[in-house]
Design an enzyme around this catalytic site. Sequence first.
Site, short mmCIF file in Angstrom:
data_model
loop_
_atom_site.label_atom_id
_atom_site.label_comp_id
_atom_site.label_asym_id
_atom_site.label_seq_id
_atom_site.Cartn_x
_atom_site.Cartn_y
_atom_site.Cartn_z
N ARG A 1 0.85 -1.18 0.00
CA ARG A 1 0.00 0.00 0.00
C ARG A 1 0.89 1.24 0.00
O ARG A 1 2.05 1.19 0.42
CB ARG A 1 -0.92 0.00 1.22
CG ARG A 1 -1.82 -1.23 1.32
CD ARG A 1 -2.57 -1.26 2.63
NE ARG A 1 -3.46 -2.43 2.73
CZ ARG A 1 -3.10 -3.61 3.24
NH1 ARG A 1 -1.85 -3.78 3.71
NH2 ARG A 1 -3.95 -4.61 3.31
N LYS B 1 -1.63 -2.60 7.38
CA LYS B 1 -3.03 -2.49 7.78
C LYS B 1 -3.33 -3.53 8.86
O LYS B 1 -2.96 -4.69 8.74
CB LYS B 1 -3.93 -2.73 6.57
CG LYS B 1 -5.39 -2.39 6.82
CD LYS B 1 -6.20 -2.48 5.54
CE LYS B 1 -7.64 -2.09 5.76
NZ LYS B 1 -8.43 -2.15 4.50
N HIS C 1 -2.96 2.18 -5.55
CA HIS C 1 -3.59 0.88 -5.29
C HIS C 1 -3.79 0.10 -6.59
O HIS C 1 -3.91 -1.13 -6.56
CB HIS C 1 -4.93 1.08 -4.58
CG HIS C 1 -5.17 0.08 -3.49
ND1 HIS C 1 -4.52 0.12 -2.28
CD2 HIS C 1 -5.98 -1.00 -3.43
CE1 HIS C 1 -4.92 -0.88 -1.52
NE2 HIS C 1 -5.81 -1.59 -2.20
N ARG D 1 -1.00 -2.21 -6.85
CA ARG D 1 -1.17 -3.34 -5.93
C ARG D 1 -2.06 -4.41 -6.58
O ARG D 1 -1.77 -5.61 -6.50
CB ARG D 1 -1.78 -2.82 -4.63
CG ARG D 1 -2.07 -3.89 -3.56
CD ARG D 1 -2.49 -3.18 -2.27
NE ARG D 1 -3.13 -4.05 -1.31
CZ ARG D 1 -2.49 -4.83 -0.44
NH1 ARG D 1 -1.17 -4.85 -0.43
NH2 ARG D 1 -3.16 -5.57 0.42
N HIS E 1 -3.68 -9.84 3.34
CA HIS E 1 -5.12 -9.97 3.52
C HIS E 1 -5.43 -10.88 4.71
O HIS E 1 -4.82 -11.93 4.87
CB HIS E 1 -5.78 -10.56 2.26
CG HIS E 1 -5.90 -9.58 1.14
ND1 HIS E 1 -6.21 -9.95 -0.15
CD2 HIS E 1 -5.78 -8.23 1.12
CE1 HIS E 1 -6.26 -8.87 -0.92
NE2 HIS E 1 -6.00 -7.83 -0.18
N TYR F 1 -9.16 -11.47 -7.43
CA TYR F 1 -8.22 -11.47 -8.54
C TYR F 1 -8.49 -12.58 -9.54
O TYR F 1 -7.99 -12.54 -10.67
CB TYR F 1 -6.79 -11.52 -7.99
CG TYR F 1 -6.49 -10.30 -7.16
CD1 TYR F 1 -6.42 -9.04 -7.76
CD2 TYR F 1 -6.38 -10.38 -5.78
CE1 TYR F 1 -6.21 -7.90 -7.00
CE2 TYR F 1 -6.16 -9.24 -5.02
CZ TYR F 1 -6.09 -8.00 -5.63
OH TYR F 1 -5.90 -6.87 -4.88
#
Length: 287
Positions: free
Chosen positions: A126, A151, A222, A225, A248, A257
Amino acid sequence: MLEELERRNYAPGTIHSYIRTVEHFAQHFRCSPDKLGLDHIRQYQSAMFRTWKLAPNTVTQRLAALRFLYIQVLKRGWSAAETPYPKKVLHLPEILSQQEVARLIDAAETPFQRILVMTLYATGARRAEVARLKVTDIDSRRMVVHIRGGKGRKDRDVMLSPALLEALRTYWRGLRHKPSEWLFPGNRWHTSSRPVTPKVLWTACQQAALRAGLEHKHIHPHTLRHCFATHLLEAGADLRTIQVLLGHRDLEETTIYLHLSSKHLSATSSPLDTLRLGTPGEALRSA
């Protein structure tokens, strides 16, 4: 509220967002939040959709801030039935081909912006994570990049691309003042004791997209990413590996994806291809 957020170790970005929401809520009604109640929250929720046209995910975030205020700070009840979170809307992100990513990197306006765009794509990190990379986070012995405090306050490692390592060394040699802590120091001469802001990475992507003729793609950090994950999937990486690299929490986040990978989409045939159809003329005569 600020003290309560800090005691619970909320991320700085979340704290800033929550405080801004409560400030806006109070300004909207020209009244202190502790004197406002359920009817005001419902009116505010309606205004977010009708007046300000905010996205459902933004409305959810703002309701979470108000919920924190009333439950954790003011110690009041909160009715989820009276203030329901809006249904989530899933938009598939824009994906660039590898050729377009190369064009984007080559179009960077300065060597500094070029290395920022390269790092975003090579690590899948990120923008805030890239901005706060330290010199010691580049581990050339193990060929990994340490992402600290991502995150959810989680650390993780991602692969260090040999091409990125060489580009970072070239960038390092070009610095007049070698930084002792931050890999990408702030200010115009890159000599600040603080790192660049995430906005600098946003600007680097925007300007590179404009110079590359890709502005219609709405490219931001992003995007790279998403490209990192999609291109890994197309190259044969499994979803679990990609989940770990992206940081994640849930594998379900990573499955998006599958919808973006051209390799996986083209590997599945349409049922139309199995039909034995006549020519348009034959179809009209039989009708």
